[in-house]
Scaffold this active site. Sequence first.
Site, PDB file in Angstrom:
ATOM      1  N   ASP A  67       0.966  -1.253  -0.108  1.00  0.00           N
ATOM      2  CA  ASP A  67      -0.179   0.063  -0.098  1.00  0.00           C
ATOM      3  C   ASP A  67       0.842   1.327  -0.067  1.00  0.00           C
ATOM      4  O   ASP A  67       2.100   1.111   0.164  1.00  0.00           O
ATOM      5  CB  ASP A  67      -0.937   0.070   1.360  1.00  0.00           C
ATOM      6  N   ASN A 136      -7.841  -2.328  14.590  1.00  0.00           N
ATOM      7  CA  ASN A 136      -9.280  -2.683  14.088  1.00  0.00           C
ATOM      8  C   ASN A 136      -9.303  -3.742  13.353  1.00  0.00           C
ATOM      9  O   ASN A 136     -10.145  -4.061  12.602  1.00  0.00           O
ATOM     10  CB  ASN A 136      -9.791  -1.218  13.482  1.00  0.00           C
ATOM     11  N   HIS A 138      -7.537  -4.220  10.379  1.00  0.00           N
ATOM     12  CA  HIS A 138      -7.216  -4.145   9.140  1.00  0.00           C
ATOM     13  C   HIS A 138      -5.816  -4.836   8.680  1.00  0.00           C
ATOM     14  O   HIS A 138      -5.052  -5.073   9.512  1.00  0.00           O
ATOM     15  CB  HIS A 138      -7.021  -2.576   8.522  1.00  0.00           C
ATOM     16  N   GLU A 143      -9.870  -1.743   5.313  1.00  0.00           N
ATOM     17  CA  GLU A 143     -10.346  -1.413   6.795  1.00  0.00           C
ATOM     18  C   GLU A 143     -11.714  -2.067   6.918  1.00  0.00           C
ATOM     19  O   GLU A 143     -12.275  -2.470   6.083  1.00  0.00           O
ATOM     20  CB  GLU A 143     -10.703   0.442   6.847  1.00  0.00           C
TER      21      GLU A 143
HETATM   22  C1  F6R Z   1       1.585  -1.442   6.250  1.00  0.00           C
HETATM   23  C2  F6R Z   1       0.176  -1.875   6.319  1.00  0.00           C
HETATM   24  C3  F6R Z   1      -0.657  -1.968   7.745  1.00  0.00           C
HETATM   25  C4  F6R Z   1       0.005  -2.187   8.781  1.00  0.00           C
HETATM   26  C5  F6R Z   1      -0.609  -2.146  10.027  1.00  0.00           C
HETATM   27  C6  F6R Z   1       0.383  -2.582  11.345  1.00  0.00           C
HETATM   28  O1  F6R Z   1       1.891  -1.403   5.003  1.00  0.00           O
HETATM   29  O2  F6R Z   1      -0.275  -2.543   5.530  1.00  0.00           O
HETATM   30  O3  F6R Z   1      -1.871  -2.792   7.586  1.00  0.00           O
HETATM   31  O4  F6R Z   1       0.570  -3.499   8.673  1.00  0.00           O
HETATM   32  O5  F6R Z   1      -1.247  -0.941  10.155  1.00  0.00           O
HETATM   33  O6  F6R Z   1       1.060  -1.483  11.602  1.00  0.00           O
HETATM   34  P1  F6R Z   1       2.348  -1.626  12.448  1.00  0.00           P
HETATM   35  O7  F6R Z   1       3.134  -2.579  12.102  1.00  0.00           O
HETATM   36  O8  F6R Z   1       2.770  -0.294  12.650  1.00  0.00           O
HETATM   37  O9  F6R Z   1       1.551  -1.792  13.867  1.00  0.00           O
END
Ligand code: F6R
Length: 235
Positions: A67, A136, A138, A143
């Site tokens: 992403d 949440n 995701h 989301e």
């Molecule tokens: C990042 C991504 C997000 C993260 C998620 C967890 O490329 O796709 O879904 O993997 O927000 O983020 P951290 O690792 O910072 O807790």
Amino acid sequence: MTIIEAKNYEDLSMKTAALIGAQILKRPNSVLGLATGSSPVGAYRELIKWNQNGSIDFSKVTTINLDEYVGLSTENPQSYHYFMHENLFNHVNIRKSAVHVPPGSDYDMQKACDDYEKLIEDVGGIDLQLLGIGLNGHIAFNEPDDHFPPKTHVVKLTESTIDANARFYNSRDEVPKSAITMGIGTIMKARSIILIASGANKIKILEEALSGPVTPQIPASVLQYHNDLTVIYCK
Ligand code: F6R
């Protein structure tokens, strides 16, 4: 599904890097699906070390990131392009032409999404996809929703995700409000998946995602249907 409890973040990083390293050893021209965020940074650090000491060769590897924020240039330190170069690509012997992060500032975002799907097909699909999980539920920027998005698409970020990202910006107003992301269908097509989660605050959502009902309200719950999923977590 294989679930591994790591002793701490360092152990989680080592185990994650070991699985990615093994994938590259087994198939030097692997296609790796990569994530940003705080969870994979330690694993990338290990992979850099192993690349620099000659244990792991990235010269034939292709990477496809999950992403990117919409509206940030690739030079913006908050962009995922920048993050990936800082935390991995600049330090390993990967071909710059073989690294792919979705474009966040393309004029025609729908075309950018379609092109990204085509790119993944053209490289033969993703061998190993690394994922983090949001509080949440995701995965990538998928989301909670009323359906599982099949393909790469543009999303409006939820308030909770904008809040979580605000720590990286001077003010909440600067946090991008939309992103381009692989869809759930795109992710599920990966031949194998590693989901990593670090910290006590991730345990509840991890349990819900892995042993609760499969629902688009918890996007990561779909991973229960993947036939080669490894979960590595630490408290
Ligand atoms: C990042 C991504 C997000 C993260 C998620 C967890 O490329 O796709 O879904 O993997 O927000 O983020 P951290 O690792 O910072 O807790």
